[in-house]
Every structure is written in structure tokens, then in C-alpha cells.
Design a protein around this motif. Structure first.
Motif, PDB file in Angstrom:
ATOM      1  N   LEU A  79      40.837   2.831 -25.023  1.00 49.60           N
ATOM      2  CA  LEU A  79      41.785   1.726 -25.199  1.00 49.60           C
ATOM      3  C   LEU A  79      43.218   2.230 -25.121  1.00 49.60           C
ATOM      4  O   LEU A  79      43.531   3.326 -25.580  1.00 49.60           O
ATOM      5  N   VAL A  80      44.063   1.405 -24.546  1.00 46.69           N
ATOM      6  CA  VAL A  80      45.481   1.748 -24.425  1.00 46.69           C
ATOM      7  C   VAL A  80      46.296   0.652 -25.112  1.00 46.69           C
ATOM      8  O   VAL A  80      46.017  -0.538 -24.947  1.00 46.69           O
ATOM      9  N   VAL A  81      47.249   1.073 -25.901  1.00 41.98           N
ATOM     10  CA  VAL A  81      48.166   0.125 -26.534  1.00 41.98           C
ATOM     11  C   VAL A  81      49.195  -0.293 -25.484  1.00 41.98           C
ATOM     12  O   VAL A  81      49.903   0.546 -24.937  1.00 41.98           O
ATOM     13  N   GLN A  82      49.234  -1.596 -25.195  1.00 46.41           N
ATOM     14  CA  GLN A  82      50.200  -2.081 -24.190  1.00 46.41           C
ATOM     15  C   GLN A  82      51.563  -2.345 -24.801  1.00 46.41           C
ATOM     16  O   GLN A  82      52.588  -2.068 -24.201  1.00 46.41           O
ATOM     17  N   GLU A  83      51.523  -2.943 -25.992  1.00 50.47           N
ATOM     18  CA  GLU A  83      52.787  -3.267 -26.656  1.00 50.47           C
ATOM     19  C   GLU A  83      52.618  -3.087 -28.152  1.00 50.47           C
ATOM     20  O   GLU A  83      51.542  -3.351 -28.690  1.00 50.47           O
ATOM     21  N   ILE A  90      37.036  -5.467 -29.624  1.00 50.58           N
ATOM     22  CA  ILE A  90      35.834  -6.040 -30.247  1.00 50.58           C
ATOM     23  C   ILE A  90      34.706  -6.195 -29.223  1.00 50.58           C
ATOM     24  O   ILE A  90      33.541  -6.078 -29.554  1.00 50.58           O
ATOM     25  N   GLU A  91      35.081  -6.424 -27.982  1.00 50.32           N
ATOM     26  CA  GLU A  91      34.064  -6.630 -26.941  1.00 50.32           C
ATOM     27  C   GLU A  91      33.682  -5.346 -26.210  1.00 50.32           C
ATOM     28  O   GLU A  91      32.610  -5.256 -25.623  1.00 50.32           O
ATOM     29  N   VAL A  92      34.577  -4.370 -26.214  1.00 50.80           N
ATOM     30  CA  VAL A  92      34.374  -3.183 -25.393  1.00 50.80           C
ATOM     31  C   VAL A  92      33.156  -2.391 -25.907  1.00 50.80           C
ATOM     32  O   VAL A  92      32.834  -2.437 -27.089  1.00 50.80           O
ATOM     33  N   ARG A  93      32.457  -1.713 -24.991  1.00 52.19           N
ATOM     34  CA  ARG A  93      31.295  -0.919 -25.407  1.00 52.19           C
ATOM     35  C   ARG A  93      31.768   0.182 -26.351  1.00 52.19           C
ATOM     36  O   ARG A  93      32.820   0.813 -26.115  1.00 52.19           O
ATOM     37  N   PRO A  94      31.028   0.451 -27.439  1.00 50.11           N
ATOM     38  CA  PRO A  94      31.490   1.423 -28.438  1.00 50.11           C
ATOM     39  C   PRO A  94      31.910   2.764 -27.852  1.00 50.11           C
ATOM     40  O   PRO A  94      32.921   3.332 -28.271  1.00 50.11           O
ATOM     41  N   GLU A  95      31.186   3.259 -26.849  1.00 46.71           N
ATOM     42  CA  GLU A  95      31.535   4.568 -26.297  1.00 46.71           C
ATOM     43  C   GLU A  95      32.850   4.546 -25.513  1.00 46.71           C
ATOM     44  O   GLU A  95      33.362   5.589 -25.146  1.00 46.71           O
TER      45      GLU A  95
END
Ligand SMILES: [Zn+2]
Length: 544
Positions: free
Chosen positions: A519-523, A509-514
Motif C-alpha cells: 500500500l502507498v499513502v497518496q495523501e 480492507i479489500e486488498v489481499r493480506p499478503e
């Protein structure tokens, strides 16, 4: 998904986005026997129950639901030649890759590849049988285009299939021919089946093992519920294959959509098979109304750019559509129709306009892809309750084809997601993997980035006015996808639902759209149990 013993866990210290509009945020969740028993703020909790699980301040969202994909193809694609960048950027590269495969090939084995897109090739054209013959003349070769609606084969494959200059086009398909009437090796739509039907088939056990292997990969992408939009009864029954895959380790909750042509002779839509309480179940009947934008086989109007005679291909008749709808209604399953071009979408919506839905737990009719709906189609679909299942990754990854076949301005009008939502249409996101020319076609974060930025991978504008926010993008991969796939008790982290959720390395939600696609799924958790953990990233470090 069996729960061996009574178990209670309290997950705390999370930044949970629940996808439940009535309670979008929480930091604590109590899971009892795999279901969410309580969710809210820790300060409102009387006491922590059972085992304590620290979410360490990480962003948590519900497990993602891929409402339209092809898991078996995706599993098999990983064993074929990937005819996509970074390794294949030209026909010359393609021939080279096939040559390498031929060297290690066992005799009699077909060479298969996937994902080519002539729009990305240096030569600017599709490969032909004569190109592939440079790699092998004695080994049959079958290369599927990125859209999966078109294939190119070499001369050996044509010979084995008995396709000559005298072979007529099959209904709903085209055998491309050169100026002298010789087949070029390019086979469109149903013409592919002329070759496909003579290719060796893998056993049910082999395919089930591939699906089980794929399951872990999908969990690494945060996907806890899947669909198969090309389920067959022959030569292998998919329901049996997927149930066998579960025994081998497939974890995802799975809905199968069977091809209408297979269901005509098989009465498999009985209550035991369509019961959505089962991990594997049948959800609907699938038909195709046209082909693809990138393959210039979508049934469009106006015609394709610079190809004034080409309105694409219609691949279903009204009679077939109505017969399939009757079968879907009688058997209480969904009617699911592939349609990309304006005419294909109009054809479906005009056929069913005003028809009352027969399902009580979700939309009765789905249009898949829905690339180019007109304003009138959007209005009428909304009035009739027809849902759209779309793939924002298409225009992101295949921008060259869209520009070549539609031009930049018409491209910006494709996938008008904001307009669909504003009109009140139910929309779900999905990947259609592996039918996308992208190295990681099933990655949900690529599609979400595309929908939020409306920019292609190369930076081209794909329609800024149709941008949606990240909350909506997540909803279309969770809550909305649940409502369309009708997989019970998933899609929202709320009381009574399965505790299927993912922990991300950064705050989506916070990360810049580009950056969304980084993003990496940790769990990944299913029913409150850890089913996937990323070992490449140090867990629970700083967010952002
Ligand atoms: Zn598909």
C-alpha cells in the motif's frame, strides 16, 4: 499546527474507515478550523460547507500513531551505513561498505553503521573488532546491531575508549572477550556506553534539522503522531530539540518518554512539559528490564535454544522499578518498561500486580515489546490494567534470529496478539524503528501485514492461531494507540477530533493480506490540511 484563518472544508466521496466503533464508516466529513465538525453519509448532510474536497472514492483511514519509535535514531540512521540486505549480506560486504565510507571520510570522524544481524550474514556469526580492523585501523568504527542493544567496534574505538582486557564489565553490560580474555569488540547493553560516551555529539540545531527532514518521510508512511522512547536530558535535552524541530518543519504530534536515569537529577516533569495539549510533550518515564530476543539478551525462561546456560540479562532492579513508579505517580506520567523475555515480563507484572493506576486518561504502566508473555502474565496484566505496546514487524523481519534463538515452535508463541486482546489487555502497534533489520523499518503496513498473516518475510509461519483481522490491525495503529499514548483528539475520525487522516492508493480492507505492505499513502492530512502528497503514483486512479 497553527490555524491561520477560520476555514471550513467538506471532504466527500471517500471510503472512510473512522476507527470509531460507534460509527465505523462514512463518506463525508466537514472540517472546521482543523477539527471534524460533522462526519457521516453525504445523503444525511443538509448542505456542503466551505471548500469542497473530493476524496474520489479512495480508502481513507485515520492518521497512524507510532506508539514506540526512535525518530532521532531513524533520522540519523539514514546518514549511516545500512548494514542490512540488500547491500550487506555478509561480514565481507560489511567490511567493503565501511571501506567505501572511509574513502570519503573526513579525518577524525567516526564511521557509524546500523542494523546488522548475524543471523542474516553468510558467515553465520557476528563481526568482531578484527573484521572491522580490515576496513580501518586509524578511523574509529561503531556499528549498532539491529536490536540496538549490542554494538561492535574496531580496535581504534576500543583504544579511544580505553577498553582493554583489564576493563571490568560495567553494571548491566558485558564486554565480550575471546578465549585469551581479549575484548572482541562486541559490547552488550550498558557496555556500549563506554564507547558511546566518547563519540562526538551533533548540535541541537543539526539534530532538529534531521528530525524536520524525517517528518516528511513519516508523513509519506501515513504517520501523523510519533513517540521517542529514548529521550534524554544530556547532552541535548530532547524537549528543546523537538521544539526546535517544530520550528524547522516537524509536523507530527509527539510524545517523549525520558530515560529514568536522566530524570533522577533533573526535575523536568512539571505541568508545562507534560501538558499533552502541546505538540511536543513528555508522556512518561522509560526503563529497561532486559535486552532483545534477536541479541539473546532478553531475560527468558526456558533458556535460549542450544545455549542452556543463557537466560539473557536482567537490566533493572526491583528497587529501581519501584523508585521510577513512585516518580511517575507523583508527576502524573506513565511508567514505560522495555521487556521481551518471559522472566522480564513476569518481573514487572509481579512487581505491580494489583496496583491501582494513577492516570485517569489511559494506562499508567506500559510494557514495551512484550514478546513472550506467559498465560499467567497475560491474565495478571489484564487484571492490573497494564498495557502492551508491541511490534509485529520484529518477528516478520528477524525470523532467522527468532528461529536460531528460540526454535520455530517457541517463535510461533511470541507476540500472542490475539490472546492479549481476548484477555482484555490494551494493545498498541508500533515499529520501534530503526531497531529492526528491515530496509523500511517504520512502514506501518509491514507490521500490519505481519499481524494479519502471521507469516515472516520469507514465508515462515509465525503462529497462525494468533492472526488478527485488518480492522483490528488498523485500530491498534490508531484508536488503541491513541488510548495508550494519550495524545488528545486523534486516532479516530469523529466529531471534535483533529482531521488527521490518510488517503491510500488501494483499499486496505479489500486488498489481499499478503499485499498490505504494498500500500502507498497518496495523501496525508493534518488538521484538514494537505501535508503530504505522493507524486510517484497517479492520484485517484482505480482502487484495487
Ligand atoms: Zn525501542
Amino acid at each position: 499546527m497553527s490555524i491561520h484563518k477560520q476555514s471550513v472544508r467538506t471532504f466527500f466521496n471517500g471510503k472512510i474507515f473512522t476507527a470509531n466503533p460507534e460509527q465505523p464508516y462514512a463518506n463525508t466529513m466537514i472540517v472546521r478550523n482543523g477539527r471534524i465538525a460533522w462526519i457521516g453519509e453525504e445523503s444525511d448532510l443538509e448542505r456542503i460547507e466551505g471548500e469542497c474536497m473530493d476524496l474520489k472514492g479512495q480508502r481513507v483511514i485515520p492518521g497512524l500513531i507510532d506508539a514506540h519509535m526512535h525518530p532521532l535514531w531513524l533520522a540519523n540512521a539514514s546518514k549511516q551505513i545500512a548494514c542490512t540486505p540488500p547491500f550487506v549480506n555478509s561480514i565481507v560486504d560489511l567490511v567493503e561498505q565501511i571501506r567505501k565510507s572511509c574513502k570519503v571520510n573526513e579525518t577524525g570522524k567516526w564511521i557509524e553503521g546500523w542494523g546488522y544481524d548475524e543471523g542474516k550474514f553468510l558467515e553465520g556469526r557476528a563481526p568482531t573488532r578484527w573484521d572491522l580492523d580490515k576496513a580501518a585501523t586509524e578511523i574509529p568504527i561503531f556499528i549498532t546491531r539491529t536490536c540496538t542493544h549490542i554494538a561492535v567496534v574496531n580496535s581504534k574505538a576500543l583504544e579511544l575508549a580505553g577498553i582493554t582486557r583489564d576493563t571490568p564489565d560495567p553494571p548491566g553490560g558485558e564486554i565480550d572477550r575471546d578465549l585469551n580474555g581479549e575484548p572482541t569488540g562486541i559490547l552488550r547493553e550498558n557496555a556500549k556506553d563506554l564507547v558511546h560516551c566518547i563519540m562526538p555529539v551533533k548540535s541541537l540545531e543539526e539534530n532538529a534539522a534531521s528530525l524536520a527532514e524525517l517528518s516528511t518521510f513519516l508523513l509519506s508512511r501515513g504517520i501523523t503522531a510519533i513517540t521517542d522512547l529514548m529521550s534524554r536530558t544530556e547532552p541535548i535535552d530532547y524537549l528543546e530539540m523537538y521544539n526546535t524541530a517544530v520550528k524547522k518543519g516537524l509536523k507530527q504530534r509527539t510524545v517523549l518518554y525520558y530515560l529514568w536515569e536522566d530524570l533522577k537529577d533533573h526535575s523536568i516533569l512539571h505541568s508545562g512539559n507534560i501538558n499533552n495539549a502541546n505538540q511536543i510533550h513528555i508522556g512518561g518515564i522509560k526503563l529497561f528490564a532486559d535486552g532483545s530476543v534477536s541479541g539473546k539478551t532478553a531475560w527468558v525462561n526456558p533458556p535460549f535454544l542450544g545455549d542452556e546456560e543463557n537466560y539473557g540479562i536482567q537490566t533493572v532492579t526491583k528497587e529501581e522499578l519501584l523508585a521510577a513508579a513512585t516518580a511517575a505517580e507523583q508527576n502524573n506520567v506513565q511508567l514505560v518498561i522495555h521487556a521481551m523475555g518471559e522472566q522480564a515480563i513476569d518481573f514487572i507484572i509481579d512487581t505491580f500486580y494489583g496496583k491501582k493506576g494513577w492516570l485517569t486518561d489511559g494506562p499508567s504502566i506500559r510494557i514495551e515489546h512484550a514478546a513472550m508473555p506467559t498465560t499467567r502474565a497475560i491474565q495478571r496484566a489484564a487484571e492490573t490494567g497494564i498495557a502492551f505496546v508491541t511490534q509485529p514487524i520484529f518477528v516478520f523481519a528477524e525470523i532467522e534470529s527468532y528461529h536460531n534463538n528460540l526454535g520455530p515452535e517457541r517463535t510461533k508463541k511470541t507476540y500472542p496478539i490475539l490472546s492479549l486482546l481476548e484477555a482484555g489487555i490494551k494493545v498498541a502497534f508500533s515499529s520501534d524503528a530503526p531497531a529492526t533489520a528491515w530496509a523500511d523499518p517504520v512502514n506501518p503496513f509491514v507490521g500490519m501485514k505481519s499481524a494479519v498473516t502471521r507469516l515472516a518475510y520469507n514465508g515462515a509461519d509465525t503462529g497462525q492461531i494468533q492472526k488478527i483481522d485488518i480492522f483490528t490491525a488498523i485500530m491498534l495503529y490508531t484508536k488503541e494507540a491513541q488510548e495508550i499514548t494519550r495524545i488528545p483528539h486523534v486516532g479516530q475520525l469523529s466529531v471534535g477530533n483533529h482531521a488527521d487522516f490518510i488517503v491510500l492508493n488501494k483499499d486496505i480492507i479489500e486488498v489481499r493480506p499478503e499485499k498490505i505492505d504494498t500500500l502507498v499513502v497518496q495523501e496525508t492530512y493534518m488538521s484538514g490540511n494537505l501535508v503530504y502528497q505522493d507524486h510517484s503514483v497517479k492520484l485517484h486512479t482505480t482502487s484495487n
